[in-house]
Design an enzyme around this catalytic site. Structure first.
Site, PDB file in Angstrom:
ATOM      1  CD  GLU A  98      -3.622  -6.061   2.790  1.00 27.69           C
ATOM      2  OE1 GLU A  98      -4.529  -5.387   3.313  1.00 27.69           O
ATOM      3  OE2 GLU A  98      -2.409  -5.796   2.924  1.00 27.69           O
TER       4      GLU A  98
ATOM      5  CD  GLU B 119      -3.219  -1.137   1.888  1.00 28.24           C
ATOM      6  OE1 GLU B 119      -3.329  -0.259   2.762  1.00 28.24           O
ATOM      7  OE2 GLU B 119      -4.109  -1.994   1.673  1.00 28.24           O
TER       8      GLU B 119
END
Ligand code: AHR
Length: 512
Positions: A316, A193
Site C-alpha cells: 500500500e 495491517e
C-alpha cells in the site's frame, strides 16, 4: 578591479557548474530485473472502487460491461500492463468471509462494510468474479486473507477453492459454481495491517499467527509455488519488521509487506486540489521518505536473509488527502493533480532503485479511492495524472535495472530542502535504454546532464507529463487537460545527454 571581476566571474561559473544536476548511467556486474509486480494495483471493497468502479453488475444496460465488469476500465488497465491486483482489502480483508461471496448471487448473504462507510453490500462481487476479472485484465491476483476474524480452516478452504485441481470438497464447490479448472493463485497476503485494523496485534503474536496460518497454505497447487506475504509494518515501525524476520522461518515466508502513505498530517490532510507550496512540499517530503524506509527495512532483511530470498512488498502506497467536498467521508474519494504525478514518478523511481529487494508494490487504490489511476462517474471514466505516469513507466517492467549516480540541486522551501531531481533507468530485452525523471521543484525548470558513456547510444526521444499549474487535474468536464506529450527538451551530444525538465513534471526518455 578588472582582476576582481574576473575572479567573481570564475567563482560564479564554478559555482554554477557544481550546482548542476548530474546523472551517470553505470554498468553493474550484478544485474537484476525490475520486477513487473512493482507496478501492481490494489482494489478494496471501499467506496466505489469495486462497486461502480470495476463492477457495475451483470445486465447493466447503461454502462458497457462483460459479466458486470466495465469494459472501459479493463481496456484502460490493460494499457498499464497491470501485473497484479490486490483484493479484497485493506482493512476489509480481515472482516471478509469468502464463502459469503460464492455461489448463486440470490443466495449470497448481505454484509455490512463496517470499515468503510457502514454500507450494506450484497456480495455480488466475490471470489469467482474477482479471479475471472484478473483473467480479463491479464493480471496476477493477489488475495489478502482474513487472519483477524477468520480461521485457519477458512483459509485452507479458500486456498483449495482457488488452486486445488484434485478431488476435494472445495474443488467440488468450485465446479458447482461454474469453474472447473483452478485459477492457481500465487500471491497471498496473510492478513493486513495486523498492528491496526487487522486485529491490533503485537508483532510477536502476529508472527505466531502467521506461522500457524502459513503452515496450512502450501501444497494445494501443482503449477505455481505459493508466494506468502506477511502483513508488514506501519511506515517507520522497524521493530515490526525485525520481530517478524526474527520469528518467522525463511522457508515459511516469501515476502514481507510495508505500508506507507504520503500524508501531510493525519488530522489535517488538506485538499487534494486546493493546496499551497508548503503543503506540496510536505507531501513530497513524506513521499521521498519511502527511500529511507526501504533502506532501513532492507538492512533488517539483509541481517536475517542475506541471500535475499524474501521480497519486500510495498503493498500500500500513495498520497492521502481529504475526500472531495460533499462525498462520503468513509469512501476516500479524492481528485488527483500534478502533485500526484510527481509523487508517483518519484516513488516508482525509488522502487526501481531498490528493486533487488522490492519485488512488488501496490498503489492505493486503482479506482475512485485515494491516489487512483481511474475515476468514474456513472458512464463516464477519466484517467488521472497518476495513470499517465504509470503508463509512461511501463517501459521498466521486467527490464534490467541500470544503477545511477545522481547529484541533484536542492529544492528549497524555508529552512528545508529536498533533492529536485528523481531518476531511475533500465535496459529492455531489445536494448532500449529508458530513463525516467521527475522534477520535484515546484518553481524552477531543472537542467540535467546525463552521462551515458557506459552505453553506446546515438538516438533519443521522449515524452513529458506537464501542465501550467501544479493543482491542474483532469475532470469529467475536461478529461484530457493532462496527458503525455512528445518531448523535445533532450539533446544528445557524444556521450552526454542534456535534458530540461519543467517544474513539477515527469519525463520518460528512450535511447538507442
Ligand atoms: O487503503 C485504505 C486503507 O489504508 C486500507 O484499507 C488499510 O490497509 C490502510 O490503512
Amino acid at each position: 578591479m578588472k582582476k576582481l571581476n574576473c575572479l567573481l566571474l570564475l567563482f560564479c561559473c564554478v559555482h554554477l557548474a557544481q550546482a548542476q544536476n548530474k546523472v551517470v548511467l553505470t554498468k553493474s556486474s550484478t544485474t537484476h530485473l525490475i520486477n513487473r509486480n512493482i507496478y501492481g494495483h490494489f482494489a478494496e471493497h471501499l467506496g466505489r472502487c469495486i462497486y461502480g468502479g470495476f463492477y457495475v453488475g451483470e445486465g447493466n444496460k447503461k454502462i458497457p460491461n462483460k459479466n458486470g465488469i466495465r469494459t472501459d476500465v479493463v481496456e484502460a488497465m490493460k494499457k498499464l500492463k497491470i501485473p497484479n491486483l490486490r483484493w479484497p482489502g485493506g482493512c476489509f480483508a480481515d472482516t471478509y468471509h469468502w464463502k459469503d461471496g460464492v455461489g448463486p448471487k440470490t443466495q449470497r448473504p448481505t454484509i455490512v462494510n463496517a470499515w468503510w462507510g457502514g454500507v450494506t453490500e450484497d456480495n455480488s462481487f466475490g471470489t469467482n468474479e474477482f479471479l475471472n476479472m484478473c483473467e480479463m485484465l491479464g493480471a496476477e491476483p493477489y488475495l489478502a486473507a482474513n487472519i483477524g476474524t477468520g480461521t485457519p480452516q477458512e483459509l485452507i478452504d479458500w486456498v483449495q477453492y482457488v488452486s486445488f485441481s484434485g478431488v476435494s470438497p472445495m474443488s467440488k464447490l468450485r465446479k458447482q459454481n461454474g469453474r472447473s479448472k483452478p485459477w492457481n493463485v500465487k500471491f497471498w497476503g496473510v492478513g493486513n495491517e495486523a498492528w491496526g485494523c487487522g486485529g491490533n496485534m503485537r508483532p510477536e503474536y502476529y508472527a505466531d499467527k502467521y506461522r500457524e496460518s502459513s503452515t496450512f497454505m502450501s501444497g494445494w497447487s501443482n503449477d505455481k509455488k505459493i508466494y506468502r506475504i506477511a502483513a508488514g509494518a506501519n511506515s517507520g515501525d522497524l521493530n515490526w519488521t525485525e520481530t517478524l524476520m526474527k520469528t518467522i522461518p525463511l522457508n515459511m515466508m516469501e515476502g514481507i509487506g510495508l505500508h506507507h502513505y504520503a500524508v501531510i498530517d493525519w488530522n489535517k490532510k488538506g485538499s487534494a486540489t486546493d493546496y499551497n507550496e508548503e503543503q506540496y512540499f510536505t507531501t513530497m517530503k513524506r513521499a521521498l521518505y519511502m527511500d529511507e524506509l526501504i533502506t532501513k527495512n532492507e538492512a533488517i532483511l539483509d541481517k536475517y536473509d542475506p541471500k535475499k530470498k524474501v521480497g519486500l512488498i510495498v503493498d500500500e502506497w500513495g498520497g492521502w488527502y481529504n475526500v472531495e467536498p460533499g462525498t462520503n467521508p468513509g469512501f476516500l474519494y479524492q481528485q488527483n493533480t500534478m502533485r500526484d504525478a510527481v509523487l508517483a514518478a518519484s516513488t516508482l523511481n525509488i522502487f526501481n532503485n531498490h528493486s533487488e529487494r522490492v519485488r512488488m508494490a501496490n498503489l492505493a487504490q486503482a479506482i475512485n479511492v485515494l491516489q487512483s489511476v481511474i475515476l468514474t462517474q456513472q458512464q463516464k471514466m477519466i484517467l488521472t495524472p497518476t495513470y499517465h505516469v504509470m503508463e509512461m513507466y511501463t517501459v521498466h517492467q521486467d527490464a534490467t535495472f541500470i544503477p545511477l549516480n545522481v547529484k541533484s540541486e536542492d529544492y528549497e522551501l524555508g529552512n528545508e530542502k529536498l533533492p529536485a531531481i528523481s531518476a531511475s533507468a533500465s535496459i529492455d530485452s531489445i536494448g532500449n535504454v529508458h530513463i525516467t525523471l521527475a522534477n520535484i521543484d515546484m518553481n524552477k525548470e531543472q537542467e540535467v546532464s546525463i552521462d551515458v558513456s557506459d552505453y553506446k547510444l546515438t538516438n533519443v526521444k521522449g515524452r513529458v507529463l506537464t501542465s501550467a499549474k501544479v493543482q491542474d487535474h483532469n475532470s469529467f468536464e475536461n478529461p484530457n487537460k493532462i496527458k503525455p506529450a512528445m518531448y523535445n527538451g533532450a539533446s544528445l551530444s557524444g556521450n552526454s545527454l542534456s535534458v530540461k525538465i519543467p517544474p513539477f513534471s515527469v519525463v520518460v526518455l528512450q535511447l538507442k
